[in-house]
Design a protein around this motif. Structure first.
Motif, mmCIF file in Angstrom:
data_model
loop_
_atom_site.group_PDB
_atom_site.id
_atom_site.type_symbol
_atom_site.label_atom_id
_atom_site.label_comp_id
_atom_site.label_asym_id
_atom_site.label_seq_id
_atom_site.Cartn_x
_atom_site.Cartn_y
_atom_site.Cartn_z
ATOM 1 N N SER A 1 12.912 11.888 67.095
ATOM 2 C CA SER A 1 14.276 11.465 66.771
ATOM 3 C C SER A 1 14.243 10.150 65.998
ATOM 4 N N THR A 2 15.434 9.644 65.728
ATOM 5 C CA THR A 2 15.600 8.417 64.958
ATOM 6 C C THR A 2 15.098 7.192 65.731
ATOM 7 N N TYR A 3 14.712 6.161 64.986
ATOM 8 C CA TYR A 3 14.212 4.922 65.586
ATOM 9 C C TYR A 3 14.482 3.803 64.593
ATOM 10 N N PRO A 4 14.810 2.619 65.068
ATOM 11 C CA PRO A 4 15.136 1.532 64.135
ATOM 12 C C PRO A 4 14.020 1.283 63.120
ATOM 13 N N THR A 5 14.397 1.217 61.858
ATOM 14 C CA THR A 5 13.386 1.037 60.810
ATOM 15 C C THR A 5 12.743 -0.344 60.874
ATOM 16 N N ARG A 6 13.405 -1.306 61.491
ATOM 17 C CA ARG A 6 12.792 -2.637 61.618
ATOM 18 C C ARG A 6 11.690 -2.642 62.673
ATOM 19 N N LEU A 7 11.644 -1.588 63.501
ATOM 20 C CA LEU A 7 10.606 -1.480 64.524
ATOM 21 C C LEU A 7 9.498 -0.524 64.103
ATOM 22 N N ILE A 8 9.880 0.565 63.455
ATOM 23 C CA ILE A 8 8.910 1.528 62.914
ATOM 24 C C ILE A 8 9.343 1.851 61.496
ATOM 25 N N ARG A 9 8.460 1.651 60.546
ATOM 26 C CA ARG A 9 8.825 1.740 59.137
ATOM 27 C C ARG A 9 9.407 3.103 58.760
ATOM 28 N N SER A 10 8.862 4.172 59.305
ATOM 29 C CA SER A 10 9.344 5.512 58.931
ATOM 30 C C SER A 10 10.750 5.780 59.439
ATOM 31 N N GLY A 11 11.140 5.085 60.524
ATOM 32 C CA GLY A 11 12.457 5.315 61.098
ATOM 33 C C GLY A 11 12.526 6.478 62.064
ATOM 34 N N TYR A 12 11.375 7.014 62.470
ATOM 35 C CA TYR A 12 11.351 8.158 63.381
ATOM 36 C C TYR A 12 10.195 8.007 64.352
ATOM 37 N N ALA A 13 10.402 8.482 65.584
ATOM 38 C CA ALA A 13 9.362 8.376 66.606
ATOM 39 C C ALA A 13 9.433 9.574 67.538
ATOM 40 N N ARG A 14 8.305 9.867 68.138
ATOM 41 C CA ARG A 14 8.226 10.923 69.153
ATOM 42 C C ARG A 14 8.141 10.255 70.524
ATOM 43 N N MET A 15 9.063 10.615 71.423
ATOM 44 C CA MET A 15 9.098 10.034 72.755
ATOM 45 C C MET A 15 9.284 11.134 73.792
ATOM 46 N N SER A 16 8.947 10.821 75.041
ATOM 47 C CA SER A 16 9.061 11.784 76.133
ATOM 48 C C SER A 16 9.762 11.148 77.318
ATOM 49 N N GLY A 17 10.503 11.952 78.046
ATOM 50 C CA GLY A 17 11.156 11.472 79.247
ATOM 51 C C GLY A 17 12.452 12.206 79.517
ATOM 52 N N THR A 18 12.979 12.031 80.712
ATOM 53 C CA THR A 18 14.291 12.593 81.006
ATOM 54 C C THR A 18 15.358 11.917 80.151
ATOM 55 N N SER A 19 15.046 10.747 79.598
ATOM 56 C CA SER A 19 15.942 10.095 78.647
ATOM 57 C C SER A 19 16.176 10.960 77.421
#
Length: 615
Positions: free
Chosen positions: A357-375
């Protein structure tokens, strides 16, 4: 005296780093210790950056678009059959020809009765490489470049769900670490939100459209990332408005009192659904009161079930509060994620492992990350609820909960259990309980998809609603298009008490069979089309260094292949023209293993026999 418990996001970010993108920010540092009075801990790891993948470059081989498609060789009636089954009075015949080194597409609209003759002429057109009957199309696969990595969207039928209901009038509050309002895949998605934090973490005020952590942005994208914009990912319910309510700091922690303020704010400012991808193992009366206030105002509250199954498996709040939908996480194999909490408060499960899903571009340049959890599982349920509320705004909180449970796909032990609750959420089945959807047509009882000429070909189509109820006594049209006759024959029938329609015919040539459910108040029209690849029957007889073959019905050419044991490949060594009776003989053959083939014709499918030994 008000309780102020520190709460951390219910998050486990596990993943293998994908190459080609920037390094993640250190914002996900080790969390600060919680106050001793009501200590909680969270599970937080760095998210994995994700980049869009691209197709490999062409190898420069001869372009496939310039070669003749099978549609130019098929019987015209077989080409037209699926369109005739729809009952349309006029059809558009489409011809693709190679002109000046490029494809040129032309159409001719004709009465249905003239379609076969029009296709016949089109197949003979100079340079024709494809002939078809035009069909209406709609977007079913998003063009977002990272969409192929979103297994969760495929599992839940995201495109189908979005195609059946618009959530443009629904607002989901993401009460979390904030949402990056400048993310290109969330452009135009956010409505004004709020911020409730202790002074040292930023204080109260603002619109919630900033996210120093990344967690809230990831959650928001799962719900409502813009679809079909050729950017990044797609949300489960694109078009949904996201209200960002920032109540957790840059470490993913916050006070339950601030979360309570955020919940109350969302309920008072138009949220239909509140997503709480956060949790604590300590119940808090203040947050409980806020949640019950939201529920009393008709807001559906969805919360993460927790990621502490391997660390005590204590109940997670607010998921364990009354009237809250508690969500467990599943893997791509539809099994419970190892970290996902269990308990009586788990209502349903949703994909939560390896979610892109989406992720802040100031934290990860691509703007996307893979995460896991009930979140990550929780927003998929929240998006589903948004669709249900869009389809029927009058649904009560209790009705939404009941609908999700009654339409979920049972997992684990039979019936409700503490691992999956009622089962894996089924967004489309839940939606189609509220409104009429196309009938689902399935085939069974097929004796063979490649019947020998002269043998019976059978099949059964069962018509059901999208929720699985059989459509008994429903009107259907069954059409047969045998290639050797060059015409289509249709008949109107009714399904039996079990929703079944039998298709039976004697195979004489390649035959297209269409079953068109004509639609009732229970389900709208839908069509299924299959092709029986009828083949000749081949018999062989071996003799000393010879092989005789008989093909019925006759195919003009028979090809002989010999097996090369050293290379492990088949190589054509002979060909023969059959007699009027379909017979041919190969003599003076070296000892070895052979097989026979007949090419596909306009009426019969190609044949490849089993291995035959010649001595």
């Amino acid at each position: 005296m008000q309780t102020r418990a520190r709460v951390g996001v219910a998050l486990t970010a596990l993943a293998a780093l994908l190459a080609g993108v920037g390094a993640p920010s250190t914002a996900h540092a080790q969390t600060a210790p919680a106050p001793a009075a009501s200590a909680v801990s969270i599970q937080t790891a760095l998210p994995a950056p994700v980049s869009a993948w691209s197709a490999p470059a062409s190898d420069g081989s001869r372009p496939g678009w310039s070669t003749r498609n099978a549609s130019v060789l098929r019987a015209p009636a077989a080409v037209v059959a699926p369109a005739l089954a729809s009952g349309a009075s006029r059809l558009r015949v489409v011809t693709t020809r190679v002109v000046g080194g490029q494809p040129v597409v032309s159409t001719a609209t004709v009465p249905a009765a003239q379609a076969v003759a029009t296709v016949d002429r089109a197949q003979d057109a100079p340079g024709a490489v494809a002939v078809s009957v035009d069909t209406r199309a709609q977007a079913t696969g998003y063009n977002d470049p990272i969409r192929p990595q979103q297994w969760s969207l495929s599992r839940l039928g995201g495109e189908t769900f979005h195609g059946r209901v618009s959530t443009a009038g629904v607002t989901v509050a993401v009460v979390d670490t904030g949402v990056d309002g400048g993310h290109p895949d969330l452009r135009g998605v956010l409505v004004p939100g709020a911020q409730f934090l202790e002074p040292s973490a930023g204080g109260t005020g603002g619109t919630g459209a900033t996210d120093p952590n990344g967690h809230g942005t990831h959650v928001a994208g799962i719900i409502a990332a813009v679809a079909d914009n050729r950017v990044g990912v797609a949300g489960m319910a694109p078009g949904t408005r996201i209200m960002p309510v920032r109540v957790l700091d840059g470490h993913g922690e916050g006070w339950t009192s601030d979360i309570a303020r955020g919940v109350i704010h969302a309920a008072n400012h138009g949220a239909t659904v509140i997503n709480l991808s956060l949790g604590s193992d300590q119940p808090d009366v203040t947050l409980d009161k806020a949640v019950q206030y939201a529920v009393a105002k008709g807001v559906v509250v969805v919360a993460a079930g927790g990621n502490e199954r391997l660390a005590g498996n204590r109940a997670s709040y607010p998921a364990a509060y009354a009237n809250v939908i508690g969500v467990a996480a599943t893997t791509s194999s539809s099994r419970a994620a190892a970290y996902s909490n269990t308990g009586r408060y788990i209502d349903v499960a949703a994909p939560g492992d390896g979610i892109v899903s989406t992720y802040p571009t100031r934290l990860i340049r691509s703007g996307y990350a893979r995460m896991s959890g009930t979140s990550m599982a929780t927003p998929l349920v929240a998006a589903t609820v948004a669709g249900l509320r869009a389809a029927r705004p009058s649904l009560t909180v209790a009705q939404v909960q009941s609908l999700l449970a009654s339409t979920a796909t049972d997992l684990g032990v039979r019936g409700r259990d503490d691992t999956y609750g009622a089962g894996l959420v089924d967004a489309n089945r839940a939606l189609c309980t509220l409104r009429v959807c196309p009938a689902v047509l399935t085939w069974s009882g097929v004796s063979s998809w490649t019947p020998a000429a002269g043998t019976p070909a059978t099949g059964v189509v069962t018509a059901r609603t999208a929720t699985g109820d059989v459509l008994a006594g429903a009107p259907v049209r069954v059409c047969y298009a045998p290639a050797h006759l060059g015409r289509t024959t249709c008949s109107d029938r009714r399904s039996d008490a079990a929703g079944r329609v039998a298709t039976t015919f004697t195979a004489r040539s390649i035959t297209g069979v269409s079953v068109n459910y004509l639609g009732t108040s229970a389900a709208t029209a839908s069509t299924t089309h299959v092709t029986y690849q009828t083949r000749s029957a081949v018999t062989t007889r071996t003799g000393p260094r010879s092989l005789a073959v008989s093909v019925a019905p006759r195919q003009a050419t028979v090809l002989l292949d010999r097996y090369d044991a050293y290379r492990g490949t088949w190589t054509q060594v002979r060909s023969a023209t059959t007699s009027v009776a379909g017979a041919a003989a190969f003599t003076r053959l070296p000892a070895g293993t052979y097989r026979l083939r007949t090419p596909r014709s306009s009426t019969l499918a190609a044949i490849v026999t089993g291995a035959v030994s010649v001595r």
